[in-house]
Design a protein around this motif. Structure first.
Motif, mmCIF file in Angstrom:
data_model
loop_
_atom_site.group_PDB
_atom_site.id
_atom_site.type_symbol
_atom_site.label_atom_id
_atom_site.label_comp_id
_atom_site.label_asym_id
_atom_site.label_seq_id
_atom_site.Cartn_x
_atom_site.Cartn_y
_atom_site.Cartn_z
ATOM 1 N N CYS A 17 0.824 -1.208 0.000
ATOM 2 C CA CYS A 17 0.000 0.000 0.000
ATOM 3 C C CYS A 17 0.860 1.260 0.000
ATOM 4 C CB CYS A 17 -0.956 -0.016 1.188
ATOM 5 S SG CYS A 17 -2.230 -1.298 1.014
ATOM 6 N N THR A 18 1.982 1.231 0.689
ATOM 7 C CA THR A 18 2.897 2.373 0.655
ATOM 8 C C THR A 18 3.380 2.603 -0.772
ATOM 9 O OG1 THR A 18 3.624 1.914 2.918
ATOM 10 C CG2 THR A 18 5.034 3.339 1.598
ATOM 11 N N GLY A 19 3.760 1.541 -1.451
ATOM 12 C CA GLY A 19 4.215 1.644 -2.835
ATOM 13 C C GLY A 19 3.111 2.100 -3.772
ATOM 14 N N ARG A 20 1.931 1.558 -3.616
ATOM 15 C CA ARG A 20 0.817 1.925 -4.496
ATOM 16 C C ARG A 20 0.429 3.382 -4.310
ATOM 17 N NH1 ARG A 20 -0.723 -2.042 -7.518
ATOM 18 N NH2 ARG A 20 -0.300 -4.177 -6.893
ATOM 19 N N TYR A 21 0.399 3.845 -3.065
ATOM 20 C CA TYR A 21 0.075 5.250 -2.834
ATOM 21 C C TYR A 21 1.208 6.168 -3.289
ATOM 22 C CZ TYR A 21 -4.570 5.356 -0.908
ATOM 23 O OH TYR A 21 -5.935 5.315 -0.774
ATOM 24 N N SER A 22 2.449 5.711 -3.242
ATOM 25 C CA SER A 22 3.558 6.508 -3.790
ATOM 26 C C SER A 22 3.354 6.714 -5.292
ATOM 27 C CB SER A 22 4.898 5.814 -3.557
ATOM 28 O OG SER A 22 5.225 5.807 -2.197
ATOM 29 N N ALA A 28 5.355 -2.922 -5.872
ATOM 30 C CA ALA A 28 3.970 -2.444 -5.852
ATOM 31 C C ALA A 28 3.854 -1.076 -6.517
ATOM 32 C CB ALA A 28 3.447 -2.386 -4.416
ATOM 33 N N LYS A 29 4.830 -0.219 -6.272
ATOM 34 C CA LYS A 29 4.823 1.112 -6.889
ATOM 35 C C LYS A 29 4.922 0.991 -8.406
ATOM 36 C CE LYS A 29 7.302 5.506 -6.921
ATOM 37 N NZ LYS A 29 8.434 6.266 -6.365
ATOM 38 N N ALA A 30 5.814 0.157 -8.891
ATOM 39 C CA ALA A 30 5.981 -0.016 -10.339
ATOM 40 C C ALA A 30 4.713 -0.582 -10.969
ATOM 41 C CB ALA A 30 7.176 -0.916 -10.629
ATOM 42 N N ALA A 31 4.096 -1.541 -10.311
ATOM 43 C CA ALA A 31 2.867 -2.138 -10.844
ATOM 44 C C ALA A 31 1.740 -1.110 -10.894
ATOM 45 C CB ALA A 31 2.457 -3.337 -9.992
ATOM 46 N N GLN A 32 1.599 -0.332 -9.828
ATOM 47 C CA GLN A 32 0.543 0.685 -9.795
ATOM 48 C C GLN A 32 0.811 1.778 -10.832
ATOM 49 O OE1 GLN A 32 -2.108 0.191 -7.998
ATOM 50 N NE2 GLN A 32 -3.183 2.130 -8.117
ATOM 51 N N ALA A 33 2.061 2.198 -10.946
ATOM 52 C CA ALA A 33 2.414 3.227 -11.934
ATOM 53 C C ALA A 33 2.105 2.755 -13.347
ATOM 54 C CB ALA A 33 3.892 3.602 -11.799
ATOM 55 N N ALA A 34 2.397 1.498 -13.637
ATOM 56 C CA ALA A 34 2.110 0.967 -14.973
ATOM 57 C C ALA A 34 0.607 0.979 -15.247
ATOM 58 C CB ALA A 34 2.668 -0.449 -15.101
ATOM 59 N N LEU A 35 -0.189 0.574 -14.264
ATOM 60 C CA LEU A 35 -1.644 0.605 -14.440
ATOM 61 C C LEU A 35 -2.150 2.027 -14.667
ATOM 62 C CD1 LEU A 35 -2.757 -1.928 -11.669
ATOM 63 C CD2 LEU A 35 -2.932 -2.239 -14.154
ATOM 64 N N LEU A 36 -1.643 2.961 -13.879
ATOM 65 C CA LEU A 36 -2.091 4.349 -13.999
ATOM 66 C C LEU A 36 -1.700 4.956 -15.339
ATOM 67 C CD1 LEU A 36 -1.294 5.508 -10.364
ATOM 68 C CD2 LEU A 36 -3.573 5.211 -11.372
ATOM 69 N N LEU A 37 -0.522 4.611 -15.830
ATOM 70 C CA LEU A 37 -0.098 5.126 -17.131
ATOM 71 C C LEU A 37 -0.985 4.607 -18.257
ATOM 72 C CD1 LEU A 37 3.789 5.089 -16.825
ATOM 73 C CD2 LEU A 37 2.291 7.089 -16.998
ATOM 74 N N VAL A 38 -1.283 3.312 -18.229
ATOM 75 C CA VAL A 38 -2.165 2.743 -19.255
ATOM 76 C C VAL A 38 -3.564 3.342 -19.127
ATOM 77 C CG1 VAL A 38 -3.299 0.628 -20.058
ATOM 78 C CG2 VAL A 38 -0.859 0.602 -19.508
ATOM 79 N N ALA A 39 -4.058 3.470 -17.893
ATOM 80 C CA ALA A 39 -5.401 4.010 -17.671
ATOM 81 C C ALA A 39 -5.526 5.456 -18.152
ATOM 82 C CB ALA A 39 -5.754 3.930 -16.188
ATOM 83 N N SER A 61 -8.395 -1.943 -12.335
ATOM 84 C CA SER A 61 -7.403 -2.644 -11.511
ATOM 85 C C SER A 61 -6.703 -1.687 -10.552
ATOM 86 C CB SER A 61 -6.362 -3.340 -12.385
ATOM 87 O OG SER A 61 -6.940 -4.398 -13.093
ATOM 88 N N ALA A 62 -6.318 -0.515 -11.049
ATOM 89 C CA ALA A 62 -5.654 0.473 -10.193
ATOM 90 C C ALA A 62 -6.574 0.900 -9.061
ATOM 91 C CB ALA A 62 -5.224 1.682 -11.022
#
Length: 132
Positions: A39-44, A91-102, A117-118
Motif C-alpha cells: 500500500c505504501t508503494g501503491r500510494y507513492s 507495488a509502486k511499479a505495478a501501480q504506476a504501470a496501471l495508472l499510465l495505461v489508464a 485494476s488500479a
C-alpha cells in the motif's frame, strides 16, 4: 518517532480487533508488513501520478502513503529492510504501470481494465485504514 510507532501500533491492534475472525486471520502479523509495504508503494505511485498529470490540489494520496509507511515501520522486523523496500518498489511499479495505461493508453478496453485494476488495488488499501 517512537510516539508515532506506538500510535500506529495501537491503530493496527484496533484494526485487528474490529475485523471478524476470518478477516483477522487473513491479516495475520506475518502478512501485515507485506500489505503495508504494498500500500505504501501503491500510494507513492498514485501521488506521483497526480503530480504528472497536474492534480496537485488534494494531497490525500500523500497522507495515505505517509500513514502506510508509518504503519509499515511499526510492524516490520528490524532485519527486513531490503525485502520490505523491494515489496514497496514492486507495488509502486505495478501501480504506476496501471495508472499510465489508464490515463494515456490508446486501447479503450485496456484503459478501462487498467483503471479498474488500479482503483481496486487502492480500494483494498483503503480497507486497511481506520479513518475515511
Amino acid at each position: 518517532m517512537s510516539g508515532m510507532k506506538t500510535q500506529v501500533t495501537l491503530w493496527t491492534v484496533l484494526l485487528l480487533l474490529t475485523l471478524s475472525p476470518p478477516e483477522a486471520r487473513a491479516l495475520d502479523a506475518v502478512d501485515l508488513p507485506r500489505q503495508f509495504a504494498n500500500c505504501t508503494g501503491r500510494y507513492s505511485a498514485l501521488m506521483e501520478h497526480h503530480w504528472l498529470i497536474g492534480e496537485t490540489g488534494d494531497n490525500r494520496a500523500e497522507r495515505r502513503r505517509n500513514s502506510f509507511a508509518a504503519m509499515l515501520d511499526a510492524v516490520r522486523a528490524p532485519d527486513t529492510g531490503r525485502t520490505v523496500l523491494a515489496w514497496r518498489i514492486e507495488a509502486k511499479a505495478a501501480q504506476a504501470a496501471l495508472l499510465l495505461v489508464a490515463t494515456f493508453g490508446t486501447d479503450p478496453g485496456r484503459r478501462a481494465s487498467a483503471a479498474a485494476s488500479a482503483a481496486d488495488h487502492i480500494a483494498r488499501c483503503d480497507q486497511l485504514m481506520l479513518e475515511g
